[in-house]
Scaffold this active site. Structure first.
Site, PDB file in Angstrom:
ATOM      1  N   ASP A  44       0.837  -1.124  -0.052  1.00  0.00           N
ATOM      2  CA  ASP A  44      -0.021  -0.066  -0.081  1.00  0.00           C
ATOM      3  C   ASP A  44       0.840   1.292   0.148  1.00  0.00           C
ATOM      4  O   ASP A  44       0.393   2.323  -0.037  1.00  0.00           O
ATOM      5  CB  ASP A  44      -0.942   0.001   1.073  1.00  0.00           C
ATOM      6  CG  ASP A  44      -0.346  -0.092   2.437  1.00  0.00           C
ATOM      7  OD1 ASP A  44       0.935  -0.106   2.461  1.00  0.00           O
ATOM      8  OD2 ASP A  44      -1.001  -0.047   3.460  1.00  0.00           O
ATOM      9  N   SER A  45       2.245   1.166  -0.063  1.00  0.00           N
ATOM     10  CA  SER A  45       3.234   2.205  -0.163  1.00  0.00           C
ATOM     11  C   SER A  45       3.057   2.770  -1.456  1.00  0.00           C
ATOM     12  O   SER A  45       3.596   4.130  -1.901  1.00  0.00           O
ATOM     13  CB  SER A  45       4.370   1.697   0.261  1.00  0.00           C
ATOM     14  OG  SER A  45       5.053   0.581  -0.581  1.00  0.00           O
ATOM     15  N   ASP A  57      -0.975  -6.178   0.078  1.00  0.00           N
ATOM     16  CA  ASP A  57      -1.480  -5.571   1.024  1.00  0.00           C
ATOM     17  C   ASP A  57      -2.946  -5.484   1.246  1.00  0.00           C
ATOM     18  O   ASP A  57      -3.419  -5.010   0.399  1.00  0.00           O
ATOM     19  CB  ASP A  57      -0.612  -3.884   1.145  1.00  0.00           C
ATOM     20  CG  ASP A  57       0.401  -4.002   2.102  1.00  0.00           C
ATOM     21  OD1 ASP A  57       0.615  -4.773   3.115  1.00  0.00           O
ATOM     22  OD2 ASP A  57       1.342  -3.271   1.835  1.00  0.00           O
ATOM     23  N   GLU A  94       9.379  -4.078  10.684  1.00  0.00           N
ATOM     24  CA  GLU A  94       9.682  -2.902   9.950  1.00  0.00           C
ATOM     25  C   GLU A  94       9.872  -1.950  11.348  1.00  0.00           C
ATOM     26  O   GLU A  94       9.425  -1.700  12.046  1.00  0.00           O
ATOM     27  CB  GLU A  94       8.397  -2.078   9.274  1.00  0.00           C
ATOM     28  CG  GLU A  94       8.808  -0.931   8.708  1.00  0.00           C
ATOM     29  CD  GLU A  94       7.729  -0.178   7.672  1.00  0.00           C
ATOM     30  OE1 GLU A  94       7.923   0.843   7.177  1.00  0.00           O
ATOM     31  OE2 GLU A  94       6.699  -1.083   7.391  1.00  0.00           O
TER      32      GLU A  94
END
Length: 262
Positions: free
Chosen positions: A43-44, A82, A180
């Site tokens: 979704d980045s 995602d 992350e």
């Protein structure tokens, strides 16, 4: 390269490092598939591709659109999609949206953010035929709730909480985890605490593999470069130079030359 399966991915634990790269379209999926074990439709893309300030506004339909493009560009590469913000608020919603991904794309798995608090959702999905990649540590979808992007694992309590998160997600059926923005030594402890692969991003080298956003890795995204990103080429400069050369040749009638005329 032969497409990996969930089983072959899990066998990489403590055997060889897994390479994961994000991809958002067929062109880059095709190029990156020669090196990537796993392509993540992250979704980045809402930020690097869509120009938005965070990941939160992307929709399920947008994720499916980009997933289809990636799957078509790299049909022999394992693809994870995602689940966007708000798409897994409860078991019914999570299953409905995950099934939409499976029915409308060729994705091999979905990824959801959250630790032990999301284990019941992971269990519900995996119990109903959905392969799940977990995501712990810094959670981009929680950026507004947490007031920014904050590194995790700075205290022993945080370290123990991350270990508990990983173990809870493994028990719930997740076949792999992304960790992350976590202190490197803590990420190593998390990786050692479970039997499934842990893929790091900004989490040091003591995990089972790495993931980077492709536009960061290729030096295409200029506004901000995170500390953990290594740029393997200056893509932005290369693109600008090519465009400038094209502009010059168009303006001085150098292009199209006889070679490019029917």
């Amino acid at each position: 390269m032969k497409k990996l399966t969930i089983g072959s991915i899990q066998k990489c634990k403590s055997a060889r490092k897994l390479v994961m790269i994000t991809a958002y379209d067929a062109i880059f999926a095709r190029l990156l598939s020669e090196s990537a074990d796993i392509l993540l439709v992250g979704d980045s893309l809402n930020m690097s591709f869509g120009g938005n300030p965070d990941t939160l506004s992307i929709t399920m339909d947008q994720m499916i659109y980009h997933t289809n493009a990636v799957c078509k560009g790299a049909p022999n590469t394992f693809v994870i999609t995602d689940m966007p913000f708000g798409s897994y608020i409860d078991e019914v919603t999570a299953f409905s949206n995950a099934m939409k991904v499976y029915r409308e794309t060729s994705a091999d798995a979905v990824k959801i953010e959250g630790g032990a608090d999301k284990a019941h959702l992971v269990h519900h999905l995996t119990s109903n035929g959905i392969a799940v990649c977990g995501h712990i540590g810094l959670l981009p979808q929680a950026v507004r709730a947490e007031g920014g992007y904050k590194v995790k694992g700075k205290t022993e309590d945080e370290a123990l909480s991350l270990i508990a998160d990983a173990q809870a997600l493994e028990k719930a059926g997740a076949f792999i985890l992304v960790i992350e923005g976590v202190k490197a030594d803590v990420a190593t402890r998390v990786a050692m605490s479970v039997s499934i692969p842990i893929i790091g991003i900004g989490a040091g080298n003591g995990v089972d593999g790495q993931v980077l956003v492709f536009s960061d890795m290729l030096g295409l995204y200029e506004p901000f470069v995170p500390k953990f990103v290594k740029q393997y080429m200056n893509g932005a400069a290369a693109v600008k130079e090519a465009a400038a050369n094209y502009k010059t040749e168009v303006q001085n009638r150098g292009f199209p030359s006889d070679e490019y005329i029917y």
